[in-house]
Design an enzyme around this catalytic site. Structure first.
Site, PDB file in Angstrom:
ATOM      1  N   GLU A  41      -4.939 -27.008  18.630  1.00 28.84           N
ATOM      2  CA  GLU A  41      -5.557 -27.619  19.824  1.00 28.84           C
ATOM      3  C   GLU A  41      -5.665 -26.521  20.867  1.00 28.84           C
ATOM      4  OE1 GLU A  41      -6.646 -30.636  19.925  1.00 28.84           O
ATOM      5  OE2 GLU A  41      -5.726 -31.406  18.108  1.00 28.84           O
ATOM      6  N   CYS A  85      -6.267 -28.818  29.231  1.00 27.66           N
ATOM      7  CA  CYS A  85      -7.330 -28.311  28.359  1.00 27.66           C
ATOM      8  C   CYS A  85      -8.630 -29.079  28.542  1.00 27.66           C
ATOM      9  CB  CYS A  85      -6.869 -28.377  26.908  1.00 27.66           C
ATOM     10  SG  CYS A  85      -6.270 -30.011  26.449  1.00 27.66           S
ATOM     11  N   ASN A 134       1.619 -26.318  30.342  1.00 28.21           N
ATOM     12  CA  ASN A 134       1.017 -27.222  31.335  1.00 28.21           C
ATOM     13  C   ASN A 134       1.545 -28.652  31.298  1.00 28.21           C
ATOM     14  OD1 ASN A 134      -0.198 -27.496  28.847  1.00 28.21           O
ATOM     15  ND2 ASN A 134      -2.177 -28.040  29.689  1.00 28.21           N
TER      16      ASN A 134
HETATM   17  P1  NAD Z   1      -0.558 -19.409  25.009  1.00 30.77           P
HETATM   18  O1  NAD Z   1      -1.436 -19.392  23.819  1.00 30.77           O
HETATM   19  O2  NAD Z   1      -0.350 -18.147  25.750  1.00 30.77           O
HETATM   20  O3  NAD Z   1       0.921 -19.900  24.604  1.00 30.77           O
HETATM   21  C1  NAD Z   1       1.140 -21.138  23.972  1.00 30.77           C
HETATM   22  C2  NAD Z   1       2.437 -21.069  23.167  1.00 30.77           C
HETATM   23  O4  NAD Z   1       2.276 -20.132  22.096  1.00 30.77           O
HETATM   24  C3  NAD Z   1       3.647 -20.595  23.962  1.00 30.77           C
HETATM   25  O5  NAD Z   1       4.750 -21.372  23.570  1.00 30.77           O
HETATM   26  C4  NAD Z   1       3.791 -19.146  23.507  1.00 30.77           C
HETATM   27  O6  NAD Z   1       5.113 -18.653  23.598  1.00 30.77           O
HETATM   28  C5  NAD Z   1       3.371 -19.238  22.064  1.00 30.77           C
HETATM   29  N1  NAD Z   1       2.905 -17.987  21.463  1.00 30.77           N
HETATM   30  C6  NAD Z   1       2.364 -16.897  22.082  1.00 30.77           C
HETATM   31  N2  NAD Z   1       2.033 -15.947  21.159  1.00 30.77           N
HETATM   32  C7  NAD Z   1       2.360 -16.460  19.948  1.00 30.77           C
HETATM   33  C8  NAD Z   1       2.237 -15.981  18.604  1.00 30.77           C
HETATM   34  N3  NAD Z   1       1.721 -14.784  18.330  1.00 30.77           N
HETATM   35  N4  NAD Z   1       2.654 -16.779  17.606  1.00 30.77           N
HETATM   36  C9  NAD Z   1       3.154 -18.008  17.859  1.00 30.77           C
HETATM   37  N5  NAD Z   1       3.306 -18.509  19.094  1.00 30.77           N
HETATM   38  C10 NAD Z   1       2.903 -17.749  20.136  1.00 30.77           C
HETATM   39  O7  NAD Z   1      -1.116 -20.564  25.949  1.00 30.77           O
HETATM   40  P2  NAD Z   1      -0.617 -20.942  27.425  1.00 30.77           P
HETATM   41  O8  NAD Z   1      -1.096 -19.888  28.372  1.00 30.77           O
HETATM   42  O9  NAD Z   1       0.831 -21.279  27.384  1.00 30.77           O
HETATM   43  O10 NAD Z   1      -1.404 -22.323  27.678  1.00 30.77           O
HETATM   44  C11 NAD Z   1      -2.690 -22.400  28.194  1.00 30.77           C
HETATM   45  C12 NAD Z   1      -3.701 -22.642  27.082  1.00 30.77           C
HETATM   46  O11 NAD Z   1      -3.384 -23.804  26.345  1.00 30.77           O
HETATM   47  C13 NAD Z   1      -5.088 -22.890  27.629  1.00 30.77           C
HETATM   48  O12 NAD Z   1      -6.035 -22.130  26.903  1.00 30.77           O
HETATM   49  C14 NAD Z   1      -5.328 -24.374  27.373  1.00 30.77           C
HETATM   50  O13 NAD Z   1      -6.664 -24.732  27.253  1.00 30.77           O
HETATM   51  C15 NAD Z   1      -4.552 -24.587  26.121  1.00 30.77           C
HETATM   52  N6  NAD Z   1      -4.210 -26.006  25.931  1.00 30.77           N
HETATM   53  C16 NAD Z   1      -4.861 -26.723  24.957  1.00 30.77           C
HETATM   54  C17 NAD Z   1      -4.588 -28.080  24.788  1.00 30.77           C
HETATM   55  C18 NAD Z   1      -5.308 -28.910  23.731  1.00 30.77           C
HETATM   56  O14 NAD Z   1      -4.789 -29.967  23.365  1.00 30.77           O
HETATM   57  N7  NAD Z   1      -6.474 -28.490  23.232  1.00 30.77           N
HETATM   58  C19 NAD Z   1      -3.643 -28.702  25.611  1.00 30.77           C
HETATM   59  C20 NAD Z   1      -3.015 -27.955  26.584  1.00 30.77           C
HETATM   60  C21 NAD Z   1      -3.305 -26.596  26.738  1.00 30.77           C
END
Ligand code: NAD
Length: 523
Positions: A247, A281, A152
């Site tokens: 996060e 988020c 995002n």
């Molecule tokens: P996601 O968890 O699907 O993916 C995030 C990252 O993790 C990607 O780079 C992905 O390739 C990687 N990943 C996936 N499986 C993995 C594994 N088993 N081991 C290590 N890495 C892995 O999330 P998304 O769909 O890309 O993003 C949306 C989510 O992110 C939402 O839930 C949102 O709330 C959250 N988010 C949180 C914050 C915060 O600061 N709290 C900020 C932005 C987004």
């Protein structure tokens, strides 16, 4: 198009698979990155480890010089970077531009304060054993930090953790989302090939398997993304016994009390809920309005949302407000939450539909919602604003806390004491009073999710940098004594004297100081 060598990966570790990146607004192919193997991630990690000691040796001022050159480079290339971000996310220009501000703020803050934050600390002596000692704490970085990010905020999310980690003296292995890898890969390319920065950051690309390979290589993992992935990462970090900071997702509530300024509250709800198409988020995901203010709030909110311009505007034109959704999967979640609500009796007073030209979902206001509906319970991460009428402050707080998430919230009221009182009862890591999203962007405030929204946190002044360090306790002798009273061999007189000293200095009444039993304290 980025190449592997540009990303800080030597020719010897290049693989063959590619991930194609498309623009969500129109489906155009805008780039491709390698889908790396675990072996390649290992080789990159080794290269970073080799470069890290010299980087740590530079000290905070030496490192700041390099990062400030990167800041200059980002400013010189900001239009190109914002354009790239737009292409891979489908954001509006205005939404994308905010990310450059986050980069600039973060680099300036941590380069300015790192020397002070990392300075050796002399701490107070405590206990008899410390009388002859000087006590200090040194801060040593985790040598290799992994930073895994979602799609995002391609520039901002890598920045907010990557920059303090680098300033702490760590080498950083970045793994941006496979959906939007281009912008951060370009920043790393700029660092390595245009400003000739030391090879202490690299960008590996690929999906979840590559993320998992990163977790297997690093000494500390910083993850931003979904709660489901966060759990897997925490489990693996637990097995490897490395620290992790997570996060995660949120379902942030906004509470509007009946004395609130409804013009400000509705404008806040529109930006706080729909910025980045709701894909942040800490987005406002559900709104509770006290009965007396409800009708005015919904009327004004609906008019403001209906007036928004949607689309991916031309570079620098600011012709649209809200852009596309980044993925088909996310679009489907939004569509499901809206249809589920409508089928259960809610009403879309504006919006409510997916558009048929690109991955856009109309900015939507839902009324007649309740907690039986997915839109009020699950993370939507999209451009929806479900609004619920509540009886009073107590009901608003109870509903706001009725969630597995606890990232942030906002409270609108003209009465500061009342707003503080509500904030203290909310189970969230941050509360914005008469504002939205703000706490997340302020580097001196801690940002950390409660409950299923995270473990650890970022920012918070010095803490935002020291989380990437290990503390080293240093004890120095103040006098050159030949031995210590408590060392071997034990001698009766000396050992009895020590026992007396413990009583004399540690007891709180004279009877005990003199070795007798004292009175029991009152409850
Ligand atoms: P996601 O968890 O699907 O993916 C995030 C990252 O993790 C990607 O780079 C992905 O390739 C990687 N990943 C996936 N499986 C993995 C594994 N088993 N081991 C290590 N890495 C892995 O999330 P998304 O769909 O890309 O993003 C949306 C989510 O992110 C939402 O839930 C949102 O709330 C959250 N988010 C949180 C914050 C915060 O600061 N709290 C900020 C932005 C987004």
């Amino acid at each position: 198009m980025a190449t592997q060598t540009d990303l800080g990966v030597s020719d010897s570790v290049q693989g063959s698979g590619l991930i194609t990146v498309r623009c969500p607004a129109d489906g155009r192919v805008v780039g491709a990155v390698p889908d790396m193997t675990a072996g390649q991630v290992h080789d990159v990690a080794q290269q970073l480890r080799a470069a890290q000691p010299a980087w740590e040796e530079l000290g905070p001022r030496g490192r700041a010089k390099h990062l400030l050159r990167l800041l200059d480079w980002v400013l010189d290339n900001d239009k190109r970077l914002i354009g790239l971000m737009q292409e891979e996310t489908g954001k509006s220009w205005g939404d994308a531009q905010v990310e450059t501000a986050v980069f600039v703020d973060t680099v300036n803050y941590f380069t300015k304060h790192a020397a002070e934050f990392l300075a050796d600390r002399t701490v107070e002596r405590s206990g008899a054993m410390a009388l002859t000692k000087k006590l200090r704490v040194f801060h040593r970085p985790h040598q290799l930090v992994g930073v895994i990010t979602p799609w995002n905020g391609p520039l901002a999310t890598s920045t907010v953790d990557g920059i303090p980690a680098l300033m702490a003296g760590a080498a950083v292995l970045f793994k941006p989302s496979e959906v939007t890898p281009l912008t951060w890969a370009e920043v790393v390319r700029g660092w390595l090939t245009e400003i000739n920065g030391p090879p202490v950051m690299a960008c590996v690309t690929g999906g979840g398997a590559v993320g998992a390979a990163v977790v297997d290589e690093v000494d500390m993992i910083q993850f931003t993304g979904s709660t489901a992935t966060g759990r897997k990462i925490a489990a693996r970090a637990g097995e490897r016994l490395i620290p992790c900071s997570l996060e995660l997702g949120g379902k942030d509530a906004m509470i509007v009390l009946d004395d609130a300024d409804i013009d400000r509250a509705t404008s806040g709800a529109v930006w706080g809920g729909l910025w980045n198409s709701g894909q942040i988020c800490v987005s406002v995901e559900r709104i509770y309005v006290e009965d007396k203010a409800y009708d005015e709030f919904v009327d004004k909110l609906t008019a403001k949302v209906a007036a928004l311009r949607q689309g991916m505007d031309r570079a620098g034109s600011f012709k649209t407000d809200i852009g596309a959704m980044a993925t088909e999967r996310q679009l489907n979640i939004v569509e499901h939450h809206v249809t589920d609500a409508l089928q259960a009796g809610a009403r879309a007073v504006t919006g409510g539909n997916r558009r048929d030209d690109g991955m856009f979902f109309e900015p939507t206001v839902l009324t007649g919602v309740d907690h039986s509906m997915a839109c009020m319970r699950e993370e939507t991460f999209g451009p929806t604003l479900p609004v619920m009428r509540v009886r009073d402050e107590d009901e608003a707080i109870e509903l706001a806390n009725d969630s597995p998430y606890g990232l942030a919230a906002s409270v609108f009221s003209a009465n500061k004491e009342r707003a503080d009182r509500v904030a203290r009862r909310l189970e969230t890591g941050a509360v914005n009073i008469n504002s939205v999203l703000t706490a997340t962007m302020l580097l001196t405030l801690p940002m950390g999710g409660w409950k299923s929204s995270g473990v650890g946190g970022r920012n918070g002044g010095a803490a935002g940098l020291l989380k990437f360090c290990r503390q080293q306790a240093i004890v120095t002798e103040r006098f050159n004594l030949r031995s210590e009273p408590h060392w071997y061999p034990y001698r009766p007189r000396m050992s009895r004297l020590q026992a007396m000293l413990v009583r004399l200095t540690g007891a709180h009444d004279w009877r005990r100081r003199l070795g007798r039993k004292g009175k029991n304290r009152e409850g």
